[in-house]
Write an enzyme that holds these catalytic residues in place. Structure first.
Site, PDB file in Angstrom:
ATOM      1  N   PRO A  65      68.112 -75.680  43.406  1.00 20.34           N
ATOM      2  CA  PRO A  65      68.046 -76.652  44.499  1.00 20.34           C
ATOM      3  C   PRO A  65      68.071 -78.066  43.937  1.00 20.34           C
ATOM      4  O   PRO A  65      67.438 -78.346  42.911  1.00 20.34           O
ATOM      5  CB  PRO A  65      66.731 -76.328  45.198  1.00 20.34           C
ATOM      6  CG  PRO A  65      65.926 -75.588  44.197  1.00 20.34           C
ATOM      7  CD  PRO A  65      66.896 -74.893  43.297  1.00 20.34           C
ATOM      8  N   HIS A  66      68.808 -78.923  44.594  1.00 20.53           N
ATOM      9  CA  HIS A  66      68.918 -80.294  44.123  1.00 20.53           C
ATOM     10  C   HIS A  66      69.222 -81.217  45.298  1.00 20.53           C
ATOM     11  O   HIS A  66      69.702 -80.766  46.335  1.00 20.53           O
ATOM     12  CB  HIS A  66      69.987 -80.431  43.037  1.00 20.53           C
ATOM     13  CG  HIS A  66      71.333 -79.947  43.471  1.00 20.53           C
ATOM     14  ND1 HIS A  66      71.670 -78.608  43.502  1.00 20.53           N
ATOM     15  CD2 HIS A  66      72.435 -80.617  43.902  1.00 20.53           C
ATOM     16  CE1 HIS A  66      72.911 -78.481  43.929  1.00 20.53           C
ATOM     17  NE2 HIS A  66      73.404 -79.683  44.180  1.00 20.53           N
ATOM     18  N   ALA A  67      68.909 -82.485  45.103  1.00 21.57           N
ATOM     19  CA  ALA A  67      69.179 -83.472  46.143  1.00 21.57           C
ATOM     20  C   ALA A  67      69.293 -84.844  45.507  1.00 21.57           C
ATOM     21  O   ALA A  67      68.679 -85.117  44.476  1.00 21.57           O
ATOM     22  CB  ALA A  67      68.059 -83.471  47.186  1.00 21.57           C
TER      23      ALA A  67
END
Length: 149
Positions: A65-67
């Site tokens: 997960p990344h943002a």
């Protein structure tokens, strides 16, 4: 760029118990927000928006997960090992137990992608992944993840 550039030893957490993907994203957001002095709701919203584009479950029990966030000045990571694994809508539909969260600056185009690629390359090694699933000590886990021994 190496994982040590954006992951500190104290940001490895082993054998976390969470019931589902939603709770995982909440937990990741809370932990990252505390580390970076950000609002947990802001981080969670960014992670959920990214997941809405397509699952970050890359297969083999791994999720990345990344943002991108304007409030983040440099890439920042957090590594969790879940016990047991959870449904994550991964590309191979298998449960996820190794999760590497990466928060990256919104403005710099290439450095954040290098950080994500760095993690993805390391976690593509089946021998490393098998070892990470067996290691009991967070310091040993960090050492193996970051230097390959």
């Amino acid at each position: 760029m190496t994982i040590t550039d954006f992951l500190a030893p104290q940001h490895v957490v082993l054998d976390v118990r969470l019931p589902d993907k939603r709770r995982l994203l909440e937990d990741l957001a809370r932990r990252a927000a505390a580390t970076l002095a950000l609002d947990a709701g802001l981080v969670r919203g960014a992670l959920e928006a990214r997941e809405a584009l397509g699952s970050t479950g890359v297969g083999g029990g791994i999720a990345l997960p990344h943002a991108r966030l304007a409030q983040v000045r440099r890439p920042s990571g957090l590594m969790l090992r879940l016990r047991p694994g959870i449904a994550y809508e991964a590309i191979d539909e298998k449960p996820v137990d190794l999760v590497f969260l990466l928060l990256i600056p919104a403005e710099t185009p290439s450095e954040p992608l290098n950080a994500l690629a760095c993690v993805a390359r390391r976690l593509r090694d089946p021998g490393l992944v098998a070892a990470l699933r067996q290691i009991r000590d967070p310091a040993a886990f960090y050492a193996r993840l970051t230097d390959g021994r």
